[in-house]
Write an enzyme that holds these catalytic residues in place. Structure first.
Site, mmCIF file in Angstrom:
data_model
loop_
_atom_site.group_PDB
_atom_site.id
_atom_site.type_symbol
_atom_site.label_atom_id
_atom_site.label_comp_id
_atom_site.label_asym_id
_atom_site.label_seq_id
_atom_site.Cartn_x
_atom_site.Cartn_y
_atom_site.Cartn_z
ATOM 1 N N LYS A 103 61.919 -15.559 -25.731
ATOM 2 C CA LYS A 103 60.554 -15.277 -25.292
ATOM 3 C C LYS A 103 59.747 -14.569 -26.387
ATOM 4 O O LYS A 103 60.149 -13.537 -26.901
ATOM 5 C CB LYS A 103 60.608 -14.416 -24.025
ATOM 6 C CG LYS A 103 59.245 -14.157 -23.408
ATOM 7 C CD LYS A 103 59.369 -13.796 -21.944
ATOM 8 C CE LYS A 103 58.068 -13.250 -21.396
ATOM 9 N NZ LYS A 103 58.029 -13.163 -19.953
ATOM 10 N N ARG A 160 65.024 -21.800 -14.824
ATOM 11 C CA ARG A 160 66.108 -21.714 -15.814
ATOM 12 C C ARG A 160 66.639 -23.097 -16.084
ATOM 13 O O ARG A 160 66.859 -23.853 -15.139
ATOM 14 C CB ARG A 160 67.261 -20.884 -15.264
ATOM 15 C CG ARG A 160 66.987 -19.427 -15.334
ATOM 16 C CD ARG A 160 68.199 -18.640 -14.937
ATOM 17 N NE ARG A 160 67.764 -17.312 -14.561
ATOM 18 C CZ ARG A 160 68.373 -16.550 -13.690
ATOM 19 N NH1 ARG A 160 69.457 -16.990 -13.087
ATOM 20 N NH2 ARG A 160 67.921 -15.364 -13.402
ATOM 21 N N ARG A 214 55.285 -9.840 -15.085
ATOM 22 C CA ARG A 214 55.209 -10.571 -13.811
ATOM 23 C C ARG A 214 56.329 -10.120 -12.887
ATOM 24 O O ARG A 214 57.355 -9.633 -13.329
ATOM 25 C CB ARG A 214 55.323 -12.083 -14.057
ATOM 26 C CG ARG A 214 54.061 -12.687 -14.669
ATOM 27 C CD ARG A 214 54.245 -14.159 -14.985
ATOM 28 N NE ARG A 214 54.682 -14.904 -13.812
ATOM 29 C CZ ARG A 214 55.780 -15.651 -13.750
ATOM 30 N NH1 ARG A 214 56.570 -15.747 -14.797
ATOM 31 N NH2 ARG A 214 56.087 -16.288 -12.645
HETATM 32 C C1 BTN Z 1 55.366 -11.361 -18.339
HETATM 33 O O1 BTN Z 1 55.793 -12.190 -19.125
HETATM 34 O O2 BTN Z 1 56.080 -10.868 -17.445
HETATM 35 C C2 BTN Z 1 53.935 -10.914 -18.469
HETATM 36 C C3 BTN Z 1 53.784 -9.802 -19.474
HETATM 37 C C4 BTN Z 1 52.358 -9.308 -19.592
HETATM 38 C C5 BTN Z 1 52.290 -8.026 -20.387
HETATM 39 C C6 BTN Z 1 50.860 -7.653 -20.709
HETATM 40 S S1 BTN Z 1 50.763 -6.425 -21.966
HETATM 41 C C7 BTN Z 1 49.058 -6.244 -21.667
HETATM 42 C C8 BTN Z 1 48.859 -6.308 -20.175
HETATM 43 N N1 BTN Z 1 49.034 -5.005 -19.586
HETATM 44 C C9 BTN Z 1 50.109 -4.937 -18.795
HETATM 45 O O3 BTN Z 1 50.491 -3.924 -18.178
HETATM 46 N N2 BTN Z 1 50.729 -6.126 -18.760
HETATM 47 C C10 BTN Z 1 50.029 -7.101 -19.563
#
Ligand code: BTN
Length: 331
Positions: free
Chosen positions: A186, A322, A121
């Protein structure tokens, strides 16, 4: 990592020794090619032991993604999904967004061992390694427009929370909007991207990253406290079973969401929210900070924050959260 490196990795995944000669013969290449292929594993952080007279072995065995094992574990919900497993892709979300535009069916799942440009994100990178993390995306189509999907990322977080509980994680929880947390660290995250327009129909590409068994080399590359399912569940986790478990939970959640949105899931989501009732600070996209108490979430997934100036509604994707006190742990 090229195709030969993946084939060599599959031969070593069990964790036992294989001689370079036997590997070269099985893969129809020279011993030097095997050596080079395995060098590429070392470079990305998968440790390979080389012992004269015995050959190669991984420092730890790996469970690689296996479409048949996943289909089997999906059982009666297998027919709702169309699963594809790739060794390598830039990002499963990027690939499925392209396919969504080309009309690919709802229920398509793309899982990859290795993403060269995994995205998190707010423009962050998502770090993963073959065998260590689950990285996959699911395409789901909705009759409604993109506006209806506001609370979808929370609904997806809830499905993951249910799935990890089934995998043996006792005290996992969520951090708004959809981080999956265990004891302040996380475990996973969700990146949702939309295709379609405000009036509908629309499609959501639901990207999920879950840490399953993280080697130290990967932990060192991540700039926030993270943990893996093997630690949280105090057991070895089978990535194929975890993927199937998340999809099994996603199916009823997405079906309910398609009918009535996030509202029917809200109470359960709040029970999973580790920050419910806590004093927090929210970092706004412009860097500003808002302090308040988490009152809950609204039917559209907005975070309700009580502040000195009244109750604010904060929308997913705009802020990060946070705790002003040490990160809470559920009972
Ligand atoms: C986050 O917590 O920032 C979200 C992470 C999401 C990662 C997943 S892995 C599969 C899919 N492909 C990506 O490029 N991102 C999501």
């Amino acid at each position: 990592m090229n195709a030969l490196t993946f084939r060599a990795l599959r031969m070593l995944a069990h964790g036992d020794f294989r001689s370079g000669e036997a590997m070269a013969r099985a893969l129809g290449v020279s011993r030097a090619s095997i050596w080079n292929a395995l060098q590429a594993l070392d470079e990305i952080g998968i440790e390979v032991f080389r012992v004269r007279g015995r050959g190669y072995r991984l420092s730890e065995p790996l469970t690689l993604l296996d479409p048949q094992a996943i289909e089997l574990a999906l059982g009666c919900v297998a027919s709702y999904f169309n699963l594809e497993v790739l060794d390598r892709v830039d990002s499963t979300n990027t690939l499925l967004m392209q396919r969504a535009a080309a009309g690919t069916a709802s229920g398509t799942v793309v899982a990859a061992e290795w993403q060269t440009q995994g995205r998190g994100r707010r423009g962050r990178e998502w770090h993963a390694l073959p065998g260590a993390t689950l990285t996959f995306s699911l395409l789901w189509r909705f009759a409604q427009g993109a506006g209806f999907l506001a609370g979808l990322s929370l609904a997806v977080g809830l499905a993951i929370a249910r799935a990890i509980a089934r995998c043996g994680v006792q005290d996992g929880g969520l951090k708004w909007p959809n981080d999956v947390i265990w004891r302040g660290r996380k475990l996973g995250g969700v990146l949702i991207e939309m295709h379609g327009d405000m009036l509908g129909p629309s499609a959501a590409v639901i990207g999920i990253g879950l840490n399953c068994r993280m080697p130290r080399s990967l932990l060192g590359r991540i700039d926030q406290p993270v943990v893996d399912l093997a630690t949280a569940a105090k057991a070895n986790v089978d990535r194929n079973a975890v993927l199937a478990s998340v999809l099994r939970e996603l199916h009823p959640v997405l079906t309910a969401f398609a009918k009535e949105g996030f509202a029917p899931l809200r109470t359960e989501w709040q029970r999973c929210h580790l920050y419910h009732g806590k004093v927090v600070e929210v970092i706004m996209p412009d860097g500003g900070v808002v302090n308040g108490t988490v009152q809950g979430v609204a039917d559209d997934g907005a975070l309700l924050l009580t502040t000195g100036a009244g109750t604010l509604r904060l929308h997913s994707g705009d802020v990060s959260l946070r705790a002003t006190t040490p990160a809470p742990v559920s009972a």
